[in-house]
Structure formats: C-alpha cells, structure tokens
Design a protein around this motif. Structure first.
Motif, PDB file in Angstrom:
ATOM      1  N   VAL A 195       0.835  -1.195   0.000  1.00  0.00           N
ATOM      2  CA  VAL A 195       0.000   0.000   0.000  1.00  0.00           C
ATOM      3  C   VAL A 195       0.869   1.245   0.000  1.00  0.00           C
ATOM      4  N   LYS A 196       0.580   2.142  -0.916  1.00  0.00           N
ATOM      5  CA  LYS A 196       1.158   3.486  -0.890  1.00  0.00           C
ATOM      6  C   LYS A 196       0.364   4.282   0.126  1.00  0.00           C
ATOM      7  N   ILE A 197       1.017   4.628   1.236  1.00  0.00           N
ATOM      8  CA  ILE A 197       0.313   5.322   2.309  1.00  0.00           C
ATOM      9  C   ILE A 197      -0.065   6.728   1.849  1.00  0.00           C
ATOM     10  N   LYS A 198      -1.326   7.063   2.033  1.00  0.00           N
ATOM     11  CA  LYS A 198      -1.821   8.396   1.698  1.00  0.00           C
ATOM     12  C   LYS A 198      -2.021   9.257   2.942  1.00  0.00           C
ATOM     13  N   ASN A 199      -2.513   8.640   4.011  1.00  0.00           N
ATOM     14  CA  ASN A 199      -2.800   9.355   5.249  1.00  0.00           C
ATOM     15  C   ASN A 199      -2.463   8.437   6.415  1.00  0.00           C
ATOM     16  N   ALA A 200      -1.628   8.919   7.320  1.00  0.00           N
ATOM     17  CA  ALA A 200      -1.320   8.198   8.553  1.00  0.00           C
ATOM     18  C   ALA A 200      -1.560   9.146   9.715  1.00  0.00           C
TER      19      ALA A 200
ATOM     20  N   VAL B  52      -9.524   8.918   0.873  1.00  0.00           N
ATOM     21  CA  VAL B  52      -8.315   8.196   1.257  1.00  0.00           C
ATOM     22  C   VAL B  52      -7.278   9.122   1.876  1.00  0.00           C
ATOM     23  N   ASN B  53      -7.339  10.420   1.565  1.00  0.00           N
ATOM     24  CA  ASN B  53      -6.359  11.383   2.078  1.00  0.00           C
ATOM     25  C   ASN B  53      -6.666  11.864   3.492  1.00  0.00           C
ATOM     26  N   THR B  54      -7.852  11.532   4.013  1.00  0.00           N
ATOM     27  CA  THR B  54      -8.218  12.028   5.341  1.00  0.00           C
ATOM     28  C   THR B  54      -8.882  10.983   6.234  1.00  0.00           C
ATOM     29  N   ALA B  55      -9.092   9.774   5.739  1.00  0.00           N
ATOM     30  CA  ALA B  55      -9.898   8.785   6.461  1.00  0.00           C
ATOM     31  C   ALA B  55      -9.111   7.923   7.433  1.00  0.00           C
ATOM     32  N   ALA B  56      -7.790   8.100   7.518  1.00  0.00           N
ATOM     33  CA  ALA B  56      -6.978   7.211   8.358  1.00  0.00           C
ATOM     34  C   ALA B  56      -7.481   7.084   9.791  1.00  0.00           C
TER      35      ALA B  56
ATOM     36  N   VAL C  85      -0.269  13.570   5.485  1.00  0.00           N
ATOM     37  CA  VAL C  85      -0.705  13.185   4.146  1.00  0.00           C
ATOM     38  C   VAL C  85       0.512  13.033   3.269  1.00  0.00           C
ATOM     39  N   PHE C  86       0.610  11.915   2.567  1.00  0.00           N
ATOM     40  CA  PHE C  86       1.696  11.637   1.648  1.00  0.00           C
ATOM     41  C   PHE C  86       1.201  11.886   0.225  1.00  0.00           C
ATOM     42  N   GLU C  87       2.041  12.475  -0.600  1.00  0.00           N
ATOM     43  CA  GLU C  87       1.693  12.678  -2.007  1.00  0.00           C
ATOM     44  C   GLU C  87       2.958  12.641  -2.829  1.00  0.00           C
ATOM     45  N   GLY C  88       2.938  11.873  -3.903  1.00  0.00           N
ATOM     46  CA  GLY C  88       4.096  11.833  -4.808  1.00  0.00           C
ATOM     47  C   GLY C  88       5.362  11.373  -4.139  1.00  0.00           C
ATOM     48  N   GLY C  89       5.215  10.508  -3.104  1.00  0.00           N
ATOM     49  CA  GLY C  89       6.413   9.982  -2.427  1.00  0.00           C
ATOM     50  C   GLY C  89       6.888  10.852  -1.290  1.00  0.00           C
ATOM     51  N   LYS C  90       6.254  12.026  -1.078  1.00  0.00           N
ATOM     52  CA  LYS C  90       6.661  12.895   0.022  1.00  0.00           C
ATOM     53  C   LYS C  90       5.412  13.377   0.751  1.00  0.00           C
ATOM     54  N   SER C  91       5.578  13.635   2.036  1.00  0.00           N
ATOM     55  CA  SER C  91       4.468  14.187   2.805  1.00  0.00           C
ATOM     56  C   SER C  91       4.403  15.683   2.545  1.00  0.00           C
ATOM     57  N   HIS C  92       3.196  16.235   2.741  1.00  0.00           N
ATOM     58  CA  HIS C  92       3.036  17.672   2.533  1.00  0.00           C
ATOM     59  C   HIS C  92       1.994  18.195   3.499  1.00  0.00           C
TER      60      HIS C  92
ATOM     61  N   THR D  73       9.205   1.239  12.746  1.00  0.00           N
ATOM     62  CA  THR D  73       8.370   2.326  12.250  1.00  0.00           C
ATOM     63  C   THR D  73       7.073   2.351  13.047  1.00  0.00           C
ATOM     64  N   ILE D  74       6.761   3.492  13.644  1.00  0.00           N
ATOM     65  CA  ILE D  74       5.556   3.571  14.462  1.00  0.00           C
ATOM     66  C   ILE D  74       4.350   3.917  13.595  1.00  0.00           C
ATOM     67  N   GLY D  75       3.183   3.895  14.208  1.00  0.00           N
ATOM     68  CA  GLY D  75       1.946   4.233  13.524  1.00  0.00           C
ATOM     69  C   GLY D  75       1.150   3.008  13.149  1.00  0.00           C
ATOM     70  N   HIS D  76      -0.128   2.989  13.559  1.00  0.00           N
ATOM     71  CA  HIS D  76      -0.978   1.826  13.275  1.00  0.00           C
ATOM     72  C   HIS D  76      -2.347   2.259  12.746  1.00  0.00           C
ATOM     73  N   GLU D  77      -2.407   3.442  12.157  1.00  0.00           N
ATOM     74  CA  GLU D  77      -3.687   4.013  11.745  1.00  0.00           C
ATOM     75  C   GLU D  77      -3.460   4.714  10.410  1.00  0.00           C
ATOM     76  N   ALA D  78      -3.945   4.118   9.309  1.00  0.00           N
ATOM     77  CA  ALA D  78      -3.619   4.697   7.999  1.00  0.00           C
ATOM     78  C   ALA D  78      -4.620   4.259   6.941  1.00  0.00           C
ATOM     79  N   THR D  79      -4.596   4.984   5.840  1.00  0.00           N
ATOM     80  CA  THR D  79      -5.292   4.612   4.607  1.00  0.00           C
ATOM     81  C   THR D  79      -4.322   4.819   3.455  1.00  0.00           C
ATOM     82  N   GLY D  80      -4.583   4.123   2.339  1.00  0.00           N
ATOM     83  CA  GLY D  80      -3.681   4.255   1.207  1.00  0.00           C
ATOM     84  C   GLY D  80      -4.231   3.582  -0.036  1.00  0.00           C
ATOM     85  N   THR D  81      -3.389   3.463  -1.037  1.00  0.00           N
ATOM     86  CA  THR D  81      -3.772   2.917  -2.337  1.00  0.00           C
ATOM     87  C   THR D  81      -2.955   1.672  -2.627  1.00  0.00           C
TER      88      THR D  81
END
Length: 352
Positions: A30-35, A146-150, A344-351, A60-68
C-alpha cells in the motif's frame, strides 16, 4: 523510502531511509496516503504495565492509515483487491483470522499465539509504503477520502464500538470522557445513534471540539468543582453510560459518581498507565456494570466504516509533514492537540 522509526536505545524518533517492503502471498503493498497519530503510539515513549510490547528495534511507528494498493501477493485474499483500490486496514498481523478468538474476541488472543501489531512489534505506517494483511483490509466506501480517512481505522472503529456496545436506546444519556482524538468521533457516533451527550475533558480546546461535534453539554472537570452535581442534575440521577476514552486513571476513579445506580455502565476503552481500581462492593451489589470495547477486528471493522460513510462521520484532523511527527507527539503529550493529527503523503513525500 522515508520512515519515522522509534529507537528504544535512546527513546527517540529517527527519520530513516529504509527499503520498500515486498508483499507476501496474503499481503497488499500500500502506498500510504494518510497516517494519523494515536495515543497508543505515544505510549512507546512512556513506561507502562498494560502489555504494550516493542518488537523489532528500531521500528516504524503508527498503526492508523489509509492508502492505495500498488502491489499484491498471489494468494486468494490479496487477489480480491486490485491495484488502484483505496483501502483502509487494521494493524493485527500474523494471526489466523479464523479461530473463535479472532472472530469474536480480538486477534490479540489468536490461538496460534503468533499475533503481532504493526507499529509496535512490526513496522507500521508512518512510512511511504507498507505491507498489510489483505484479510484485515477493505476498500473504502464511497464518501470516504483516502487522504483524510486514516483516523477511522483505529479511532473510528474503537469509538464506534465504544458507543454501540453500550446498547443504549435513542434519548438516553452518555458521557464521553476525553473529547480529543477518540472522543470527538465518539460524540459524532453517539449523536448519529440518537443519544444525548455530555462531554468531559480537562482541555478547553477539546471541549470546543466536543461542542462542534454536537455535544449537548460540556464540562471542564479540572476547573468546574461542581461538574459531578451538574451532570446528576441534567440527567436526573446519572448517565446511562460513561465511555472513557482517556488514559487517565483519575478519570476512571471519578466515573462511578456520575453513573445512574443500578442501570448505568462504565465502558472501558482508554488504557491508563496504571491498573484500574474498582470497588468490588459496587460491582457485587449492582451499583454499576463494567464492560470493555476493543479497538476492532476485521469482522467488526466494516460496520463501523460503513456507518461512518452513511452518517458522514468526519475525523477532524490537523495535517503535518512526516518530518514533524515529533512535534505531533509533543502536542499530544501536552494535551494541546485538537481532534486528530495526521500526515498526508503525495508523490512519495508528505506535505501540509
């Protein structure tokens, strides 16, 4: 790829370059979109005796995400998905997903004894790509971004079942204790179920969030010395359920005084650092009942997510860059966060 990793050797986060993982037979890449950040993530940095165990180090921490979905294993479960699907998922992995415990209790108690939690014992989601178990994933229903539902894929599932499992009828009273990341969602779910809501917190900004989410009354329990009496007056003798989303032992100690005697319920969701202490006589004589609501399995995830889409339950989320995760943790520790915080991750980088 970039990953925010916790290192137990210095009890700090490090932004590291790590390899992109390869999906196994039953996994999705999954390409992470929102963590988004959960209080359980912050518990890694604190001593606790509640069973939170670190696995690999650094992790790597974090257990709450959405992605593609961008890759899949060859197994039957993975092949139910297609590249390009927007998905959410839960963090329990390496369990069987089929035993009685997995299906009706929680994956933590899988009979195999092999369960691991991404973000703790295995790499989690504050990284650009992650592998997730296809059996614990679902395609996002229409209406969820997908960008905000994590936050829905831990906080949302947890808050939904924390309210639903109280088994209250429309018009009954529920107190939401802790109106932040979990509580602001709990209030939305409670109102969507027709309940009357009192929000309790010690941070004024969290109480503002509670009002924005529809709470009928709010109280700052650290400033209003008469808050318990006011709750009893408003509800005519006590709430039908007190749902505690906090990690505060004191807030649990305060709960019995505001629960309706003989009928009320204490719903345990938040995990304090110290063990809870309950009066055995209160329980034995039926002054109130105690129940727990866990943070979800693949079997109870879907009803929570579909309810969220149907009723337009929206996580209120402040977005940061991946590099700013330490700042997010400091804000959560100091009770200065409002709603949920995420990346939010986009194009391989967060913004931003």
């Amino acid at each position: 790829m970039l990953a925010q990793q916790y290192d137990a050797r210095d009890n700090k986060l490090h932004l590291n370059q790590v390899p992109i993982p390869e999906p196994r037979e039953h996994e999705l890449l999954v390409k992470i979109k929102n963590a988004s950040l959960c209080h359980s993530d912050v518990m890694l940095f604190e001593p606790n005796d509640q069973g939170l165990v670190l696995g690999k180090n650094p992790v790597t921490i974090g257990h709450e995400a959405t992605g593609t979905v961008v890759g899949r294993g060859s197994g039957e479960a993975a092949n139910k998905f297609r590249d390009g699907d927007n998905v959410g998922f839960l963090c329990a992995v390496e369990c069987c997903f089929d035993c009685l415990n997995c299906r009706t209790v929680h994956n933590s108690w899988c009979v195999t004894g092999k369960t691991k939690m991404q973000g703790f014992t295995l790499d989690g989601y504050f990284q650009e790509y992650a592998v997730v178990d296809a059996r614990a994933a679902m395609v996002l229903p229409e209406g969820l971004d997908v960008n905000t539902a994590a936050p829905l894929f831990c906080a949302g599932v947890t808050a939904f079942h924390g309210i639903q499992d109280c088994e209250l009828d429309p018009g009954q009273w529920v107190t939401i204790i802790g109106c932040g990341g979990l509580g602001h969602l709990g209030i939305q779910y409670a109102k969507a179920m027709g309940l009357k809501v009192i929000g309790l917190d010690i941070a004024d900004q969290a109480l503002e969030e509670a009002k924005n989410c529809g709470a009928d009354h709010v109280f700052n329990s650290s400033k209003d010395k008469d808050w318990k009496d006011k709750v009893l007056e408003i509800t005519g003798g006590g709430v039908d359920a007190a749902v505690n989303f906090t990690a505060s032992k004191k807030s649990y100690d305060d709960c019995p005084a505001i629960i309706k005697p003989g009928q009320g319920l204490l719903m345990v969701v938040g995990i304090p650092r110290d063990p809870l202490q309950l009066n055995a006589l209160d329980i034995a004589l039926g002054r109130f009942r105690v129940k727990g609501s866990n943070n979800g399995t693949c079997y109870n995830m879907r009803p929570a997510i579909e309810f969220s889409a149907k009723h337009n339950i929206q996580p209120h989320q402040t977005l940061y860059q991946l590099e700013e995760l330490p700042k997010m943790i400091d804000l959560m520790k100091s009770h200065k966060a409002q709603g949920r915080m995420g990346i939010v991750f986009e194009g391989g980088k967060s913004h931003l």
